[in-house]
Design a protein around this motif. Structure first.
Motif, PDB file in Angstrom:
ATOM      1  N   VAL A  40     -44.062 -20.783 104.558  1.00  0.00           N
ATOM      2  CA  VAL A  40     -42.804 -21.526 104.661  1.00  0.00           C
ATOM      3  C   VAL A  40     -42.669 -22.467 103.463  1.00  0.00           C
ATOM      4  O   VAL A  40     -43.633 -23.145 103.086  1.00  0.00           O
ATOM      5  CB  VAL A  40     -42.799 -22.356 105.971  1.00  0.00           C
ATOM      6  N   LEU A  41     -41.466 -22.504 102.883  1.00  0.00           N
ATOM      7  CA  LEU A  41     -41.227 -23.430 101.780  1.00  0.00           C
ATOM      8  C   LEU A  41     -41.013 -24.839 102.329  1.00  0.00           C
ATOM      9  O   LEU A  41     -40.154 -25.062 103.184  1.00  0.00           O
ATOM     10  CB  LEU A  41     -39.993 -23.014 100.968  1.00  0.00           C
ATOM     11  N   LEU A  42     -41.818 -25.774 101.832  1.00  0.00           N
ATOM     12  CA  LEU A  42     -41.647 -27.190 102.138  1.00  0.00           C
ATOM     13  C   LEU A  42     -41.414 -27.952 100.848  1.00  0.00           C
ATOM     14  O   LEU A  42     -41.846 -27.523  99.769  1.00  0.00           O
ATOM     15  CB  LEU A  42     -42.888 -27.765 102.825  1.00  0.00           C
ATOM     16  N   VAL A  43     -40.728 -29.074 100.977  1.00  0.00           N
ATOM     17  CA  VAL A  43     -40.499 -29.970  99.843  1.00  0.00           C
ATOM     18  C   VAL A  43     -41.020 -31.350 100.216  1.00  0.00           C
ATOM     19  O   VAL A  43     -41.052 -31.724 101.390  1.00  0.00           O
ATOM     20  CB  VAL A  43     -39.003 -30.030  99.458  1.00  0.00           C
ATOM     21  N   ASP A  52     -40.814 -31.854 104.194  1.00  0.00           N
ATOM     22  CA  ASP A  52     -39.605 -31.472 104.911  1.00  0.00           C
ATOM     23  C   ASP A  52     -39.209 -30.056 104.523  1.00  0.00           C
ATOM     24  O   ASP A  52     -39.680 -29.529 103.512  1.00  0.00           O
ATOM     25  CB  ASP A  52     -38.474 -32.433 104.517  1.00  0.00           C
ATOM     26  N   LEU A  53     -38.337 -29.448 105.314  1.00  0.00           N
ATOM     27  CA  LEU A  53     -37.714 -28.201 104.891  1.00  0.00           C
ATOM     28  C   LEU A  53     -36.699 -28.524 103.806  1.00  0.00           C
ATOM     29  O   LEU A  53     -36.137 -29.625 103.790  1.00  0.00           O
ATOM     30  CB  LEU A  53     -36.997 -27.531 106.066  1.00  0.00           C
ATOM     31  N   LEU A 116     -41.400 -22.475  92.443  1.00  0.00           N
ATOM     32  CA  LEU A 116     -40.244 -23.358  92.584  1.00  0.00           C
ATOM     33  C   LEU A 116     -40.649 -24.767  92.178  1.00  0.00           C
ATOM     34  O   LEU A 116     -41.648 -25.296  92.672  1.00  0.00           O
ATOM     35  CB  LEU A 116     -39.743 -23.344  94.027  1.00  0.00           C
ATOM     36  N   GLN A 117     -39.882 -25.341  91.286  1.00  0.00           N
ATOM     37  CA  GLN A 117     -40.156 -26.687  90.803  1.00  0.00           C
ATOM     38  C   GLN A 117     -38.963 -27.595  91.082  1.00  0.00           C
ATOM     39  O   GLN A 117     -37.822 -27.169  90.929  1.00  0.00           O
ATOM     40  CB  GLN A 117     -40.414 -26.664  89.284  1.00  0.00           C
ATOM     41  N   LEU A 123     -37.241 -34.985  94.788  1.00  0.00           N
ATOM     42  CA  LEU A 123     -38.426 -34.251  95.236  1.00  0.00           C
ATOM     43  C   LEU A 123     -39.564 -34.430  94.241  1.00  0.00           C
ATOM     44  O   LEU A 123     -39.355 -34.378  93.040  1.00  0.00           O
ATOM     45  CB  LEU A 123     -38.125 -32.750  95.350  1.00  0.00           C
ATOM     46  N   SER A 124     -40.778 -34.590  94.779  1.00  0.00           N
ATOM     47  CA  SER A 124     -41.942 -34.641  93.896  1.00  0.00           C
ATOM     48  C   SER A 124     -42.645 -33.293  93.827  1.00  0.00           C
ATOM     49  O   SER A 124     -43.361 -33.025  92.867  1.00  0.00           O
ATOM     50  CB  SER A 124     -42.927 -35.713  94.376  1.00  0.00           C
ATOM     51  N   GLU A 125     -42.421 -32.439  94.840  1.00  0.00           N
ATOM     52  CA  GLU A 125     -43.136 -31.162  94.876  1.00  0.00           C
ATOM     53  C   GLU A 125     -42.427 -30.196  95.825  1.00  0.00           C
ATOM     54  O   GLU A 125     -41.763 -30.613  96.772  1.00  0.00           O
ATOM     55  CB  GLU A 125     -44.562 -31.423  95.381  1.00  0.00           C
TER      56      GLU A 125
END
Length: 168
Positions: A40-43, A52-53, A116-117, A123-125
């Motif tokens: 799952v992609l998290l940020v 978070d999503l 993904l950047q 966002l930091s990551e």
């Protein structure tokens, strides 16, 4: 006597007055986006604790699905196609916040091998993580919504939550 549609100016003024008195809801829209391994992609937002999503808060008069698309373009520099709705969650007032409606959309599988950047300061990551780890990294409120999104994806139909719960 109340105005009628026969007098369009008075009717529109009457409707505008009613509209101004009605409640306004905050709207959040996120996306469940996975990689080919099912992660799952998290940020990691810079403006609040925890992961978070991807997604964010809707702007005035912005449809929730456009909110997700805009946020992914702004924060990750990506355009995605949404594959449907997974979750609608009415979130009760908490802390200084009024109630809100939170959506999670299905972003499908991201197969681009490029990492993904973050593209802005919010966002930091961003990273793909196994679902179990994702559940540990997000807030309690988001964990309940994420779990419901995964179940909705498996069931093939969206679900409605009331403050993160289905047993309302």
């Amino acid at each position: 006597m109340s105005p009628t549609p026969a007098d369009p100016d008075a009717w529109n003024a009457y409707l505008a007055e009613g509209n101004a008195k009605q409640a306004r809801k905050r709207v959040a829209a996120d996306v469940l986006l996975r990689d080919p391994l099912g992660r799952v992609l998290l940020v990691n937002p810079t403006y609040k604790p925890g992961w978070d999503l991807p997604g964010g808060m809707a702007e005035a008069n912005e449809p929730p699905e456009e909110t997700v698309r805009r946020e992914l373009r702004e924060e990750l520099g990506r355009d995605i196609d949404l594959l449907g709705l997974l979750v609608v969650d009415w979130v009760a007032p908490h802390g200084p916040w009024d109630d809100q409606i939170a959506f999670i959309f299905n972003g499908g599988t991201f197969s681009d091998g490029e990492a993904l950047q973050p593209h802005d300061h919010e966002l930091s990551e961003a990273r793909f993580v196994p679902l179990e780890k994702a559940r540990d990294l997000v807030s309690h409120r988001m964990r309940r919504r994420l779990n419901a999104a995964v179940k909705a994806l498996e069931a093939g139909r969206p679900t409605y939550l009331r403050d993160g719960a289905t047993n309302w």
